[in-house]
Design a protein around this motif. Structure first.
Motif, PDB file in Angstrom:
ATOM      1  N   GLU A   4      21.358-137.170 -22.601  1.00 35.51           N
ATOM      2  CA  GLU A   4      22.910-137.666 -22.641  1.00 35.51           C
ATOM      3  C   GLU A   4      22.820-139.129 -22.458  1.00 35.51           C
ATOM      4  O   GLU A   4      23.659-139.788 -23.338  1.00 35.51           O
ATOM      5  N   ASP A   5      22.093-139.725 -21.635  1.00 37.64           N
ATOM      6  CA  ASP A   5      22.115-141.398 -21.554  1.00 37.64           C
ATOM      7  C   ASP A   5      21.693-141.901 -22.797  1.00 37.64           C
ATOM      8  O   ASP A   5      22.126-143.015 -23.208  1.00 37.64           O
ATOM      9  N   CYS A   6      20.518-141.355 -23.572  1.00 41.25           N
ATOM     10  CA  CYS A   6      20.299-141.900 -24.723  1.00 41.25           C
ATOM     11  C   CYS A   6      21.451-141.786 -25.820  1.00 41.25           C
ATOM     12  O   CYS A   6      21.738-142.906 -26.631  1.00 41.25           O
ATOM     13  N   ILE A   7      22.072-140.893 -25.961  1.00 43.77           N
ATOM     14  CA  ILE A   7      23.303-140.455 -26.805  1.00 43.77           C
ATOM     15  C   ILE A   7      24.243-141.431 -26.428  1.00 43.77           C
ATOM     16  O   ILE A   7      24.917-142.179 -27.583  1.00 43.77           O
ATOM     17  N   ARG A   8      24.505-141.878 -25.182  1.00 44.00           N
ATOM     18  CA  ARG A   8      25.770-142.552 -24.977  1.00 44.00           C
ATOM     19  C   ARG A   8      25.483-144.028 -25.076  1.00 44.00           C
ATOM     20  O   ARG A   8      26.159-144.719 -25.340  1.00 44.00           O
ATOM     21  N   ASN A   9      24.110-144.154 -25.168  1.00 41.52           N
ATOM     22  CA  ASN A   9      23.884-145.602 -25.201  1.00 41.52           C
ATOM     23  C   ASN A   9      23.626-146.169 -26.953  1.00 41.52           C
ATOM     24  O   ASN A   9      23.345-147.202 -27.036  1.00 41.52           O
ATOM     25  N   ARG A  35      18.902-140.604 -39.251  1.00 39.63           N
ATOM     26  CA  ARG A  35      20.136-141.357 -38.858  1.00 39.63           C
ATOM     27  C   ARG A  35      19.891-142.709 -38.138  1.00 39.63           C
ATOM     28  O   ARG A  35      20.502-143.762 -38.759  1.00 39.63           O
ATOM     29  N   VAL A  36      19.198-142.743 -37.256  1.00 41.31           N
ATOM     30  CA  VAL A  36      18.889-143.983 -36.461  1.00 41.31           C
ATOM     31  C   VAL A  36      17.769-144.855 -37.602  1.00 41.31           C
ATOM     32  O   VAL A  36      18.268-146.116 -37.432  1.00 41.31           O
ATOM     33  N   LEU A  37      17.047-144.440 -38.190  1.00 40.06           N
ATOM     34  CA  LEU A  37      16.202-145.049 -39.063  1.00 40.06           C
ATOM     35  C   LEU A  37      17.178-145.869 -40.434  1.00 40.06           C
ATOM     36  O   LEU A  37      16.848-146.830 -40.702  1.00 40.06           O
ATOM     37  N   GLU A  38      18.185-144.782 -40.728  1.00 42.41           N
ATOM     38  CA  GLU A  38      18.608-145.330 -41.912  1.00 42.41           C
ATOM     39  C   GLU A  38      19.975-146.236 -41.654  1.00 42.41           C
ATOM     40  O   GLU A  38      20.560-147.070 -42.447  1.00 42.41           O
ATOM     41  N   HIS A  39      20.589-145.827 -40.651  1.00 39.27           N
ATOM     42  CA  HIS A  39      21.843-146.437 -40.240  1.00 39.27           C
ATOM     43  C   HIS A  39      21.923-147.285 -38.841  1.00 39.27           C
ATOM     44  O   HIS A  39      22.636-147.999 -38.406  1.00 39.27           O
ATOM     45  N   GLY A  40      20.894-147.181 -38.186  1.00 38.26           N
ATOM     46  CA  GLY A  40      20.714-147.912 -36.892  1.00 38.26           C
ATOM     47  C   GLY A  40      20.452-149.338 -36.628  1.00 38.26           C
ATOM     48  O   GLY A  40      20.035-149.879 -37.573  1.00 38.26           O
ATOM     49  N   GLN A  41      20.589-149.575 -35.244  1.00 38.80           N
ATOM     50  CA  GLN A  41      20.286-150.875 -35.033  1.00 38.80           C
ATOM     51  C   GLN A  41      18.837-151.108 -34.335  1.00 38.80           C
ATOM     52  O   GLN A  41      18.506-149.921 -33.972  1.00 38.80           O
ATOM     53  N   ASP A  44      19.030-149.045 -31.184  1.00 37.70           N
ATOM     54  CA  ASP A  44      18.985-147.775 -31.414  1.00 37.70           C
ATOM     55  C   ASP A  44      17.353-147.040 -31.522  1.00 37.70           C
ATOM     56  O   ASP A  44      16.948-146.071 -31.163  1.00 37.70           O
ATOM     57  N   TRP A  45      16.728-147.953 -32.430  1.00 36.01           N
ATOM     58  CA  TRP A  45      15.181-147.592 -32.645  1.00 36.01           C
ATOM     59  C   TRP A  45      14.432-147.509 -31.198  1.00 36.01           C
ATOM     60  O   TRP A  45      13.718-146.537 -31.105  1.00 36.01           O
ATOM     61  N   GLN A  46      14.771-148.755 -30.554  1.00 36.50           N
ATOM     62  CA  GLN A  46      14.042-148.449 -29.359  1.00 36.50           C
ATOM     63  C   GLN A  46      14.331-147.600 -28.506  1.00 36.50           C
ATOM     64  O   GLN A  46      13.538-146.939 -27.726  1.00 36.50           O
ATOM     65  N   TYR A  51      12.484-142.344 -26.007  1.00 30.95           N
ATOM     66  CA  TYR A  51      12.633-140.958 -25.821  1.00 30.95           C
ATOM     67  C   TYR A  51      11.568-140.164 -26.553  1.00 30.95           C
ATOM     68  O   TYR A  51      10.952-139.193 -25.820  1.00 30.95           O
ATOM     69  N   TYR A  52      11.649-140.235 -27.600  1.00 28.72           N
ATOM     70  CA  TYR A  52      10.439-139.419 -28.518  1.00 28.72           C
ATOM     71  C   TYR A  52       9.058-139.736 -28.416  1.00 28.72           C
ATOM     72  O   TYR A  52       8.080-138.920 -28.334  1.00 28.72           O
TER      73      TYR A  52
END
Length: 101
Positions: A4-9, A35-41, A44-46, A51-52
Protein backbone atom coordinates in the motif's frame (compact mmCIF):
# COMPACT_ATOMS: atom_id res chain seq x y z
CA UNK A 1 7.79 -1.12 2.68
CA UNK A 2 4.29 -2.45 2.31
CA UNK A 3 2.39 -2.82 -0.94
CA UNK A 4 0.00 0.00 0.00
CA UNK A 5 2.85 2.40 0.78
CA UNK A 6 4.51 1.61 -2.52
CA UNK A 7 1.29 2.14 -4.49
CA UNK A 8 0.63 5.41 -2.67
CA UNK A 9 4.11 6.71 -3.63
CA UNK A 10 3.82 5.95 -7.36
CA UNK A 11 3.47 8.83 -9.80
CA UNK A 12 -0.14 9.92 -10.12
CA UNK A 13 -0.24 9.36 -13.89
CA UNK A 14 1.08 5.80 -13.74
CA UNK A 15 -2.15 3.98 -12.95
CA UNK A 16 -4.66 6.56 -14.15
CA UNK A 17 -6.91 3.88 -15.62
CA UNK A 18 -6.81 1.43 -12.70
CA UNK A 19 -8.59 1.28 -9.38
CA UNK A 20 -5.76 1.75 -6.88
CA UNK A 21 -7.77 0.22 -4.06
CA UNK A 22 -7.95 -3.05 -6.02
CA UNK A 23 -4.32 -2.99 -7.20
CA UNK A 24 -1.97 -5.41 -5.46
CA UNK A 25 1.75 -5.58 -6.07
CA UNK A 26 1.80 -9.23 -5.01
CA UNK A 27 -1.09 -10.44 -7.17
CA UNK A 28 -0.12 -8.75 -10.44
CA UNK A 29 3.62 -8.05 -10.47
CA UNK A 30 3.93 -8.32 -14.25
CA UNK A 31 1.33 -5.62 -14.82
CA UNK A 32 2.92 -3.26 -12.31
CA UNK A 33 6.47 -3.82 -13.53
CA UNK A 34 5.54 -3.35 -17.19
CA UNK A 35 3.60 -0.16 -16.42
CA UNK A 36 6.50 1.28 -14.42
CA UNK A 37 9.09 0.38 -17.05
CA UNK A 38 7.09 1.79 -19.95
CA UNK A 39 5.45 4.83 -18.35
CA UNK A 40 7.07 5.46 -14.98
CA UNK A 41 9.68 7.85 -13.75
CA UNK A 42 12.98 7.00 -12.09
CA UNK A 43 11.36 7.32 -8.65
CA UNK A 44 8.79 4.68 -9.68
CA UNK A 45 11.59 2.39 -10.84
CA UNK A 46 13.34 2.82 -7.49
CA UNK A 47 10.14 1.88 -5.67
CA UNK A 48 9.62 -1.39 -7.55
CA UNK A 49 13.31 -2.21 -7.37
CA UNK A 50 13.18 -1.77 -3.60
CA UNK A 51 9.94 -3.76 -3.30
CA UNK A 52 10.61 -6.65 -5.70
CA UNK A 53 14.37 -6.67 -6.18
CA UNK A 54 16.14 -6.92 -9.53
CA UNK A 55 15.93 -10.73 -9.78
CA UNK A 56 12.12 -10.75 -9.44
CA UNK A 57 11.78 -7.88 -11.93
CA UNK A 58 13.92 -9.72 -14.49
CA UNK A 59 11.96 -12.97 -14.04
CA UNK A 60 8.65 -11.14 -14.53
CA UNK A 61 9.97 -9.27 -17.57
CA UNK A 62 11.10 -12.53 -19.15
CA UNK A 63 7.47 -13.70 -19.13
CA UNK A 64 5.94 -10.52 -20.63
CA UNK A 65 4.50 -10.93 -24.09
CA UNK A 66 5.13 -7.32 -25.06
CA UNK A 67 7.64 -4.81 -23.78
CA UNK A 68 8.82 -1.60 -25.36
CA UNK A 69 12.22 -2.12 -27.08
CA UNK A 70 13.80 0.68 -25.04
CA UNK A 71 12.56 -0.93 -21.81
CA UNK A 72 13.87 -4.30 -22.94
CA UNK A 73 17.27 -2.75 -23.63
CA UNK A 74 17.23 -1.10 -20.20
CA UNK A 75 16.37 -4.24 -18.26
CA UNK A 76 18.87 -6.41 -20.16
CA UNK A 77 21.62 -3.84 -19.64
CA UNK A 78 21.19 -3.41 -15.90
CA UNK A 79 20.70 -7.13 -15.29
CA UNK A 80 23.41 -8.33 -17.69
CA UNK A 81 21.02 -10.77 -19.37
CA UNK A 82 20.52 -11.66 -23.02
CA UNK A 83 17.47 -10.26 -24.79
CA UNK A 84 16.90 -13.67 -26.39
CA UNK A 85 15.89 -14.98 -22.97
CA UNK A 86 12.81 -12.73 -23.02
CA UNK A 87 9.45 -13.80 -24.42
CA UNK A 88 8.74 -10.32 -25.84
CA UNK A 89 11.88 -10.54 -27.99
CA UNK A 90 10.69 -13.73 -29.70
CA UNK A 91 7.10 -12.51 -29.95
CA UNK A 92 8.27 -9.36 -31.74
CA UNK A 93 10.41 -11.43 -34.12
CA UNK A 94 7.37 -13.56 -35.01
CA UNK A 95 5.51 -10.60 -36.47
CA UNK A 96 7.86 -8.55 -38.67
CA UNK A 97 6.45 -5.38 -40.16
CA UNK A 98 5.93 -5.51 -43.90
CA UNK A 99 7.72 -2.25 -44.62
CA UNK A 100 10.90 -3.44 -42.89
CA UNK A 101 11.15 -6.87 -44.49
Amino acid sequence: MSSEDCIRNFSSNLFWDADLSALSLDESPGYVIQRVLEHGQMSDWQLINKYYGLDKIVEECKQLRTLDPVCLAFITTISHTDEKDYRCYHFRQSFPTLWNS
